[in-house]
Design a protein around this motif. Structure first.
Motif, PDB file in Angstrom:
ATOM      1  N   ALA A 117       0.809  -1.229   0.000  1.00 34.55           N
ATOM      2  CA  ALA A 117       0.000   0.000   0.000  1.00 34.55           C
ATOM      3  C   ALA A 117       0.839   1.274   0.000  1.00 34.55           C
ATOM      4  O   ALA A 117       0.289   2.378   0.073  1.00 34.55           O
ATOM      5  CB  ALA A 117      -0.930  -0.002   1.211  1.00 34.55           C
ATOM      6  N   LEU A 118       2.158   1.150  -0.105  1.00 36.14           N
ATOM      7  CA  LEU A 118       3.030   2.321  -0.042  1.00 36.14           C
ATOM      8  C   LEU A 118       3.157   3.047  -1.383  1.00 36.14           C
ATOM      9  O   LEU A 118       3.818   4.088  -1.443  1.00 36.14           O
ATOM     10  CB  LEU A 118       4.432   1.908   0.442  1.00 36.14           C
ATOM     11  N   ASP A 119       2.591   2.508  -2.439  1.00 31.98           N
ATOM     12  CA  ASP A 119       2.652   3.141  -3.769  1.00 31.98           C
ATOM     13  C   ASP A 119       4.097   3.371  -4.205  1.00 31.98           C
ATOM     14  O   ASP A 119       4.486   4.483  -4.589  1.00 31.98           O
ATOM     15  CB  ASP A 119       1.880   4.468  -3.776  1.00 31.98           C
ATOM     16  N   LEU A 120       4.898   2.321  -4.158  1.00 34.30           N
ATOM     17  CA  LEU A 120       6.308   2.414  -4.524  1.00 34.30           C
ATOM     18  C   LEU A 120       6.468   2.571  -6.028  1.00 34.30           C
ATOM     19  O   LEU A 120       5.674   2.051  -6.812  1.00 34.30           O
ATOM     20  CB  LEU A 120       7.052   1.166  -4.060  1.00 34.30           C
ATOM     21  N   ALA A 121       7.529   3.276  -6.425  1.00 37.16           N
ATOM     22  CA  ALA A 121       7.815   3.477  -7.846  1.00 37.16           C
ATOM     23  C   ALA A 121       9.315   3.396  -8.075  1.00 37.16           C
ATOM     24  O   ALA A 121      10.118   3.803  -7.212  1.00 37.16           O
ATOM     25  CB  ALA A 121       7.285   4.826  -8.313  1.00 37.16           C
ATOM     26  N   GLN A 165      12.806   5.660  -6.668  1.00 35.07           N
ATOM     27  CA  GLN A 165      12.620   6.399  -5.423  1.00 35.07           C
ATOM     28  C   GLN A 165      13.776   6.155  -4.452  1.00 35.07           C
ATOM     29  O   GLN A 165      14.343   5.068  -4.386  1.00 35.07           O
ATOM     30  CB  GLN A 165      11.313   5.998  -4.746  1.00 35.07           C
ATOM     31  N   LEU A 210      10.407   8.747   0.087  1.00 35.15           N
ATOM     32  CA  LEU A 210       9.518   8.052   1.010  1.00 35.15           C
ATOM     33  C   LEU A 210      10.277   7.711   2.278  1.00 35.15           C
ATOM     34  O   LEU A 210      11.391   7.179   2.216  1.00 35.15           O
ATOM     35  CB  LEU A 210       8.976   6.761   0.382  1.00 35.15           C
ATOM     36  N   ARG A 248       6.813  11.573   0.607  1.00 36.77           N
ATOM     37  CA  ARG A 248       5.774  10.914   1.392  1.00 36.77           C
ATOM     38  C   ARG A 248       6.335  10.358   2.694  1.00 36.77           C
ATOM     39  O   ARG A 248       7.490   9.944   2.773  1.00 36.77           O
ATOM     40  CB  ARG A 248       5.119   9.803   0.575  1.00 36.77           C
ATOM     41  N   LEU A 270      -3.021  10.914   2.522  1.00 35.55           N
ATOM     42  CA  LEU A 270      -3.408  10.316   1.244  1.00 35.55           C
ATOM     43  C   LEU A 270      -4.368   9.154   1.459  1.00 35.55           C
ATOM     44  O   LEU A 270      -5.425   9.092   0.846  1.00 35.55           O
ATOM     45  CB  LEU A 270      -2.162   9.837   0.490  1.00 35.55           C
ATOM     46  N   HIS A 271      -3.996   8.215   2.307  1.00 42.24           N
ATOM     47  CA  HIS A 271      -4.914   7.120   2.631  1.00 42.24           C
ATOM     48  C   HIS A 271      -4.425   6.387   3.885  1.00 42.24           C
ATOM     49  O   HIS A 271      -3.277   6.512   4.296  1.00 42.24           O
ATOM     50  CB  HIS A 271      -5.096   6.146   1.460  1.00 42.24           C
ATOM     51  N   LEU A 304      -0.465   6.918   4.996  1.00 41.59           N
ATOM     52  CA  LEU A 304       0.467   7.476   4.025  1.00 41.59           C
ATOM     53  C   LEU A 304       0.177   8.961   3.877  1.00 41.59           C
ATOM     54  O   LEU A 304      -0.943   9.356   3.509  1.00 41.59           O
ATOM     55  CB  LEU A 304       0.328   6.767   2.685  1.00 41.59           C
ATOM     56  N   GLN A 336       1.559  12.985   2.576  1.00 39.05           N
ATOM     57  CA  GLN A 336       2.388  13.660   1.567  1.00 39.05           C
ATOM     58  C   GLN A 336       2.746  15.048   2.054  1.00 39.05           C
ATOM     59  O   GLN A 336       1.887  15.800   2.550  1.00 39.05           O
ATOM     60  CB  GLN A 336       1.683  13.740   0.213  1.00 39.05           C
TER      61      GLN A 336
END
Length: 388
Positions: A216-220, A223, A285, A336, A366-367, A384, A386
């Protein structure tokens, strides 16, 4: 050791725990002083002890005692055997090294209310607030052992490939819906540490809820990530398997990360260990998996629920606020901040985030992710945020 002797050994260990000795230390000391005990004996005694600790209030009642003022290892084991429908006369017969026969004074008393749910009175209102209508269900789940989960390293295999490798070594697994990387172990759990899949980095032991938090960390890719309270590094390894990241692992106690380099090498992951004094620069992050009550993982650490008190919880919430503030200092503009606990309590979760946002208007939520043992794994919380 006979079943009766194993019961007597568990009683002795439980008496030491009730006197204040940590459970792991009590078990290790017993094993060192019991060279006659084989691996099967040690495993059985450990299971007895942890099963009794999960049910310390209800087992005490069934064993003729009352927690905390009038209980003993004998009452706990007698109550546990009665709860499980065991043959108390065969185990408590005084023969060999078995406990003495049950007396008339050890009559079972049916546990009621919070006692039946193995919940301490003082914390029940907070758990009811957090769990709502699910309170009884979750507390009932907490009375039993947690499932064993594996995280598949997607850099080295997929779920079905990992399942085939494990099955060849007689470790049966099945996928779990809470995380795309998770396998629940159905049988053969004691073979995992010696399996090729584990030794070659294809799988790692990690609770399914912990895996869901990382997902759920929205990794990309690309980063720069700081695992601020890395501990053994489980979440660092999980993040490394999901994206191409530059990961720095930090812990206030550097020694807690001592096993991480070997684990990272096994997983083919690149993770840099960073001491507090060497922390520099901003990160895309920052994950703060903060110290907490562990109330979501009481099945795995059952003594923790009986050691915790209001003063201890107050100390933890104060520490969590400090951890959040310290972690935020390393978040880059636009970056984040993820805050996580394995707690069910709102004081450690949503209330911490609300206080942080009130003091730091440059952040927005964010969520949030809230998981309880009713979903199959441990209880976990993650928010999470931002930075503007």
């Amino acid at each position: 050791m006979t079943p009766g002797a194993r019961t007597a050994a568990a009683i002795a260990v439980l008496d030491r725990i009730l006197a204040g000795e940590p459970a792991e230390k009590a078990l290790v000391n017993w094993a060192r002083n019991s060279r006659f005990a084989g691996s099967g004996d040690r495993s059985a005694v450990r299971d007895h002890v942890f099963d009794a600790l999960r049910r310390i209030r209800s087992a005490s009642a069934l064993g003729g005692g009352r927690w905390p003022e009038a209980t003993s290892g004998r009452a706990l084991m007698l109550g546990l055997i009665r709860a499980q429908g065991g043959d108390e006369a065969a185990l408590f017969n005084g023969q060999g090294h078995a406990p003495a026969p049950v007396t008339d004074a050890e009559t079972a008393r049916a546990p009621e209310g919070l006692e039946a749910l193995d919940c301490a009175d003082w914390i029940a209102p907070q758990l009811r607030e957090a769990l709502g209508a699910g309170f009884d269900e979750v507390m009932g789940i907490m009375q039993s052992r947690a499932a064993v989960f594996l995280r598949v390293n997607l850099r080295l295999s997929d779920l079905e490939g990992a399942r085939r490798i494990l099955a060849a070594e007689e470790i049966e697994t099945r996928p779990h819906p809470l995380a795309a990387t998770a396998l629940e172990v159905i049988s053969g759990a004691k073979k995992i540490a010696r399996s090729e899949a584990y030794l070659n980095g294809v799988v790692e032991l990690q609770d399914v809820a912990s895996q869901a938090v990382v997902a759920a960390l929205d990794l990309a890719d690309g980063q720069r990530v700081l695992d601020f309270c890395a501990g053994g590094g489980g979440k660092s390894l999980a993040m490394a398997a999901l994206a191409n990241l530059q990961i720095d692992a930090h812990d206030i106690s550097f020694a807690r990360m001592s096993d991480l380099p070997a684990r990272a090498e096994r997983a083919r992951a690149e993770i840099t260990l960073v001491e507090t004094a060497a922390l520099s620069g901003d990160y895309d992050l920052v994950l703060a998996d903060a110290p907490c009550s562990g109330s979501g993982a009481w099945r795995r650490q059952p003594e923790a629920r009986w050691r915790l008190d209001a003063a201890g919880l107050a100390r933890l919430t104060a520490l969590q606020a400090e951890v959040l503030a310290s972690a935020a200092a390393h978040v880059a503009p636009g970056g984040r901040l993820a805050y996580a606990t394995c707690s069910l309590l709102e004081a450690e979760n949503g209330a911490q985030i609300a206080a942080f946002l009130a003091a730091n208007p440059g952040y927005r939520l964010l969520h949030e992710l809230r998981l309880t043992p009713a979903e199959g794994g441990d209880g976990f919380y993650m928010a999470l945020l931002q930075r503007a």
